[in-house]
Design an enzyme around this catalytic site. Structure first.
Site, PDB file in Angstrom:
ATOM      1  N   GLY A 256      12.936  43.165 -34.792  1.00  0.00           N
ATOM      2  CA  GLY A 256      13.895  42.120 -35.152  1.00  0.00           C
ATOM      3  C   GLY A 256      14.359  41.412 -33.900  1.00  0.00           C
ATOM      4  O   GLY A 256      13.683  41.400 -32.885  1.00  0.00           O
TER       5      GLY A 256
ATOM      6  N   LYS B 193       4.913  33.037 -22.341  1.00  0.00           N
ATOM      7  CA  LYS B 193       6.072  33.579 -23.068  1.00  0.00           C
ATOM      8  C   LYS B 193       5.671  34.015 -24.478  1.00  0.00           C
ATOM      9  O   LYS B 193       5.969  35.139 -24.905  1.00  0.00           O
ATOM     10  CB  LYS B 193       7.170  32.519 -23.130  1.00  0.00           C
ATOM     11  CG  LYS B 193       8.313  32.825 -24.078  1.00  0.00           C
ATOM     12  CD  LYS B 193       9.130  34.014 -23.628  1.00  0.00           C
ATOM     13  CE  LYS B 193      10.347  34.193 -24.531  1.00  0.00           C
ATOM     14  NZ  LYS B 193      11.171  35.345 -24.145  1.00  0.00           N
TER      15      LYS B 193
ATOM     16  N   LYS C 141      10.832  35.079 -34.368  1.00  0.00           N
ATOM     17  CA  LYS C 141      10.746  33.635 -34.177  1.00  0.00           C
ATOM     18  C   LYS C 141       9.493  33.254 -33.397  1.00  0.00           C
ATOM     19  O   LYS C 141       8.793  32.287 -33.754  1.00  0.00           O
ATOM     20  CB  LYS C 141      11.998  33.153 -33.440  1.00  0.00           C
ATOM     21  CG  LYS C 141      12.029  31.670 -33.095  1.00  0.00           C
ATOM     22  CD  LYS C 141      13.383  31.257 -32.562  1.00  0.00           C
ATOM     23  CE  LYS C 141      13.660  31.822 -31.186  1.00  0.00           C
ATOM     24  NZ  LYS C 141      12.891  31.151 -30.115  1.00  0.00           N
TER      25      LYS C 141
ATOM     26  N   CYS D   9      13.855  37.046 -30.631  1.00  0.00           N
ATOM     27  CA  CYS D   9      12.581  36.635 -30.010  1.00  0.00           C
ATOM     28  C   CYS D   9      11.347  36.921 -30.857  1.00  0.00           C
ATOM     29  O   CYS D   9      10.653  35.997 -31.271  1.00  0.00           O
ATOM     30  CB  CYS D   9      12.431  37.309 -28.645  1.00  0.00           C
ATOM     31  SG  CYS D   9      13.616  36.748 -27.417  1.00  0.00           S
TER      32      CYS D   9
END
Length: 444
Positions: free
Chosen positions: A268, A215, A274, A271
């Site tokens: 932005g 991920k 962060k 996901c």
């Protein structure tokens, strides 16, 4: 042969939880979506969808009517009536860039209090490598205290949902990633996603740590592509090249591909910002270098501020009292999500510089008013009202309706015909022929 009764609960009805729960019920599962927010559950029971996501309402309505999808605040009921429990709560960033696992571990602890037999706990939240082991330890700790059987499995099943296309991404994904530790859990997870297997979606079956890493690695790589093309755009502006032609030629190379080679004000959303920070933190924590990821984070921050320098340059460095129309607030079209939105960042900075900012966004204005009541911007009925008496227009989010504006009408309403197209929606030559003082990103 293992058995599975198609019973699932999803803890958390935020973006990931609600989309996942609704789509799993569309797959034929019996799904209970749980949230502590009583008002949100009341709204969902009335089929009021709290997020803007195309296609989601239809799936929710259909599966509620078919009694495959339900909503509750009762955790005990949800856990006891489910064999598989998806955790889909938030993992907001901490000040040091690491992911806050407080909500995940609290949810898992509460789930373990009501476990009544074999359960699979599936981590759908985006979490750093090693979280699966922490979740396993937390469940075992609670079950040992309760004196209950500790027959359970932990699974990592990361999501790859694009806001604005989440339903399609869930029902027709590029791949399904499943991190497991037992054949029983693997079998049941394959049953849950069997409809995807039947349409030949690739399955990646691996261990917990690898699934968690997939991920972060995926999102970091996409962030790299965005930041790379933004750096190329900045160079193109200096040397007189056109970044769109550069990106198009690069995209024809099968090793590179055309996706995410779109210059603009930076990435932005919930996901990329962060996850890149969390990956960089994890690398530091384990003593590994992540020079590329660290640089991408800096490039992205600089790119947003570069947009402010662009507009200031047009007014001799002083925006005090300048009337500016800002078209867009959400971080991308087809969502009302404002998290880490470059458009919102630009709006904030323009206000800080003393500009009078008139804003229109097709979906995100209500969210903005609710979340940022202190922000001194003027909300408008449409893009034409926002452009009235504007000395500059900034096209910050590429909503479809901004792609086909009546430019003659926009022109008639403006005080000065400065059009800063930071999403490169319009062709420079066409805008100049219409009389606009036009500037994009990475184009001569």
């Amino acid at each position: 042969m293992f058995e599975f009764n198609n019973s699932i609960s999803v803890i958390g009805t935020g973006y990931v939880g609600l989309v996942s729960g609704a789509c799993l019920s569309e797959f034929g599962m019996n799904v209970i979506c749980l949230d502590k927010d009583e008002e949100k559950i009341k709204r969902l029971k009335k089929l009021e969808i709290p997020i803007y996501e195309p296609g989601l309402y239809d799936i929710v309505k259909k599966n509620v009517n078919m009694e495959r999808l339900s909503f509750t605040n009762d955790l005990k009921y949800a856990v006891e009536n489910s064999e598989v429990i998806f955790i889909a709560v938030g993992t907001p960033p901490l000040e040091d860039g690491s992911a806050d696992l407080g909500y995940v571990l609290k949810a898992v602890e509460e789930v373990a209090e009501y476990m009544n037999g074999y359960k699979i706990i599936v981590n759908k939240s985006t979490v750093p490598v090693g979280t699966g082991k922490k979740v396993k330890a937390k469940v075992k700790e609670v079950l040992d205290r309760r004196g209950a059987d500790d027959i359970f499995d932990i699974v990592s099943n990361p999501e790859f949902l694009r806001e604005g296309a989440a339903v399609k991404d869930f029902t027709h994904p590029d791949r399904v990633v499943i991190g497991v530790e037992s054949k029983r859990a693997e079998y049941i997870m394959k049953q849950i996603y069997n409809v995807l297997y039947l349409i030949s979606v690739p399955f990646v079956i691996t261990n917990l740590e690898t699934a968690e890493m997939i991920k972060y690695a995926s999102n970091a790589f996409l962030a790299v592509k965005i930041s790379f093309i933004n750096e190329m755009a900045n160079i193109c502006e200096k040397i007189g090249a056109d970044v769109h032609h550069v990106a198009k030629a690069m995209g024809h190379d099968g090793r590179i591909g055309s996706k995410f080679l779109h210059p603009g004000p930076g990435y932005g959303g919930s996901c990329f910002p962060k996850d890149t920070r969390a990956l960089a933190y994890t690398a530091r924590e384990f003593g590994a270098k992540s020079s590329i990821v660290e640089t991408v984070i800096k490039v992205n921050e600089n790119q947003k501020e570069r947009m402010i320098r662009k507009i200031k340059c047009k007014f001799s460095g002083n925006l005090k009292g300048v009337n500016i129309a800002l078209l867009g607030l959400s971080f991308k079209p087809e969502t009302d999500d404002l998290r880490e939105s470059p458009a919102l960042y630009i709006g904030n900075r323009l206000v800080e510089e003393g500009a009078e900012v008139n804003v229109y966004d097709p979906a995100a204005m209500t969210n903005c008013q609710k979340l940022y009541p202190e922000l001194k911007i003027n909300y408008c009925r449409d893009e034409y009202e926002a452009c009235t008496n504007a000395e500059a227009v900034i096209l910050a989010t590429e909503w479809n309706q901004f792609r086909s504006m009546n430019l003659s009408r926009i022109k008639d309403k403006m005080k000065r015909l400065l059009f800063l197209d930071i999403r490169n929606v319009y062709e420079p030559e066409k805008m100049k022929k219409l009389g606009f003082e036009y500037e994009g990103v990475g184009r001569k």
